[in-house]
Write an enzyme that holds these catalytic residues in place. Structure first.
Site, mmCIF file in Angstrom:
data_model
loop_
_atom_site.group_PDB
_atom_site.id
_atom_site.type_symbol
_atom_site.label_atom_id
_atom_site.label_comp_id
_atom_site.label_asym_id
_atom_site.label_seq_id
_atom_site.Cartn_x
_atom_site.Cartn_y
_atom_site.Cartn_z
ATOM 1 N N LYS A 41 -12.897 4.310 1.466
ATOM 2 C CA LYS A 41 -12.822 4.389 0.003
ATOM 3 C C LYS A 41 -13.761 3.335 -0.584
ATOM 4 O O LYS A 41 -13.414 2.592 -1.510
ATOM 5 C CB LYS A 41 -11.373 4.179 -0.471
ATOM 6 C CG LYS A 41 -11.135 4.542 -1.928
ATOM 7 C CD LYS A 41 -11.270 6.029 -2.235
ATOM 8 C CE LYS A 41 -10.940 6.312 -3.701
ATOM 9 N NZ LYS A 41 -11.186 7.718 -4.055
ATOM 10 N N TYR B 68 -1.706 -3.566 6.419
ATOM 11 C CA TYR B 68 -0.693 -3.793 7.445
ATOM 12 C C TYR B 68 -0.667 -5.244 7.914
ATOM 13 O O TYR B 68 0.157 -5.604 8.759
ATOM 14 C CB TYR B 68 -0.935 -2.857 8.632
ATOM 15 C CG TYR B 68 -0.464 -1.440 8.373
ATOM 16 C CD1 TYR B 68 0.599 -0.910 9.082
ATOM 17 C CD2 TYR B 68 -1.086 -0.643 7.423
ATOM 18 C CE1 TYR B 68 1.026 0.383 8.856
ATOM 19 C CE2 TYR B 68 -0.663 0.645 7.180
ATOM 20 C CZ TYR B 68 0.389 1.158 7.906
ATOM 21 O OH TYR B 68 0.817 2.436 7.658
ATOM 22 N N ASP C 158 -3.086 5.908 9.466
ATOM 23 C CA ASP C 158 -1.672 6.264 9.540
ATOM 24 C C ASP C 158 -1.415 7.567 8.787
ATOM 25 O O ASP C 158 -0.725 8.469 9.270
ATOM 26 C CB ASP C 158 -0.834 5.128 8.951
ATOM 27 C CG ASP C 158 0.603 5.166 9.431
ATOM 28 O OD1 ASP C 158 0.915 5.976 10.313
ATOM 29 O OD2 ASP C 158 1.418 4.378 8.925
ATOM 30 N N ASP D 86 -9.802 10.607 0.231
ATOM 31 C CA ASP D 86 -9.141 11.696 -0.489
ATOM 32 C C ASP D 86 -9.836 13.023 -0.206
ATOM 33 O O ASP D 86 -9.177 14.063 -0.031
ATOM 34 C CB ASP D 86 -9.063 11.405 -1.996
ATOM 35 C CG ASP D 86 -10.310 10.750 -2.551
ATOM 36 O OD1 ASP D 86 -10.973 10.007 -1.825
ATOM 37 O OD2 ASP D 86 -10.622 10.978 -3.729
#
Length: 339
Positions: free
Chosen positions: A178, A131, A235, A211
């Site tokens: 991640k 972002y 988000d 995930d």
């Protein structure tokens, strides 16, 4: 006359924004009368409407108002996909360094969902990651975006999450990442989270890969208490969690910085139903409840939350998105009556 008057910057937004903010303001005004506080609303447009009037997507007067008042209540503003102006939300967060995006996701009484009794709080870093908006065209057909993770940004969002958990008796924090793939960027985020966690030994600290988290949330969301994560993951997860409790029309949000705070719903501007008296103002209203707590008007905040939950429990005046037939104005009037 109210014994306390708060200057609040009001950004109605576009699409359904003006409708849901109008309903929310009406409820706040009535709750204020009953608890001795008043509001001096400083109203400004932003986005396409503002550009049409002033030639600026975010007028300087709006920036000045937020800087002076330090508190803003904001309706949804449309962000074009692809071309056009940049996200108003992201621009305001960067301008005022609103580094903590606080999104509580909690089931409302009487509302039947597949996942009852959800109570998850999301702390999302709000200024970095993809972002940051740093993109370049390397050559035609190849675009590179930059994921920015800093020690400062990661540490302060982790501290915000742990301090909240400590203050409110939350027992567990999951850092979502991640780092198995982005070993440097997400690795730095986790390193900072672990360092902060060591200062709060009474809170259980765990880590989940993004995930896997998405799968876990639709299999056993009750295992989560506080979710601590980066900008993009936060988000996505906040939208996913919104679905657990009935949709985006219900979930509030706060953007918090050292100096200023902007309170807004998680949902978008829904232009397809704009002006039709169909929108659910619950998300903006619950964002306003967060705002009231922020400005130390907890009596008004609790009164509104109790009234809102009464309306949902009785299920007589609900909007279409949650199985009712009432319009935006009728729903707002029902909450006022319940006050």
């Amino acid at each position: 006359m109210p014994s306390r008057t708060h200057k609040i910057t009001l950004i109605p937004g576009d699409g359904i924004g003006p409708e849901v903010t109008a309903a929310t303001v009406g409820i706040l005004e009535e709750a204020g009368k009953q608890t001795g506080c008043g509001f001096d609303w400083h109203r400004y447009d932003a986005g396409a409407d503002a550009f049409a009037k002033t030639g600026e997507y975010i007028p300087k007067a709006l920036y000045d108002s937020i800087e002076q008042n330090r508190v803003a209540l904001k309706g949804p503003v449309t962000t074009p996909i692809g071309g056009g102006f940049s996200s108003i939300n992201v621009t305001l967060r960067k301008k005022f360094d609103l580094y903590a995006n606080f999104r509580p996701v909690k089931s409302l009484p009487g509302l039947k969902t597949k996942f009852p009794d959800i109570d998850i709080v999301i702390f999302r870093e709000n200024t970095e990651d993809l972002y940051s908006g740093l993109e370049i065209t390397v050559f035609p057909g190849v675009v590179q975006g930059f994921k920015i993770i800093t020690e400062k940004g990661s540490t302060r969002i982790a501290r915000a999450a742990f301090e909240f958990a400590h203050k409110h008796g939350r027992k567990k924090i999951h850092a979502i990442h991640k780092a198995n793939i982005m070993k440097l960027a997400d690795g730095l985020f986790l390193k900072c989270c672990k360092q902060v966690a060591e200062q709060f030994p009474e809170i259980t600290y765990a880590e989940h890969i993004i995930d896997n988290t998405c799968m876990q949330l639709v299999m056993n969301p009750w295992q989560y208490d506080v979710i601590l994560t980066e900008n993009l993951y936060g988000d996505i997860l906040s939208d996913l969690c919104s679905g657990l409790v009935g949709g985006l029309g219900l979930v509030p949000g706060a953007n918090l910085g050292a100096e200023c705070a902007i309170f807004e719903a998680v949902h978008g501007s829904a232009p397809d139903i704009a002006g039709q008296d169909k929108a659910n103002p619950t998300a903006v209203l619950q964002s306003a409840v967060l705002m009231l707590h922020h400005i130390d008007e907890s009596a008004a905040a609790n009164k509104i939350q109790t009234a809102l939950e009464k309306v949902y429990s009785e299920a007589k005046t609900l909007t279409r998105d949650v199985g009712g037939t009432a319009g935006t104005r009728a729903f707002g009037e029902a909450v006022i009556a319940a006050l």
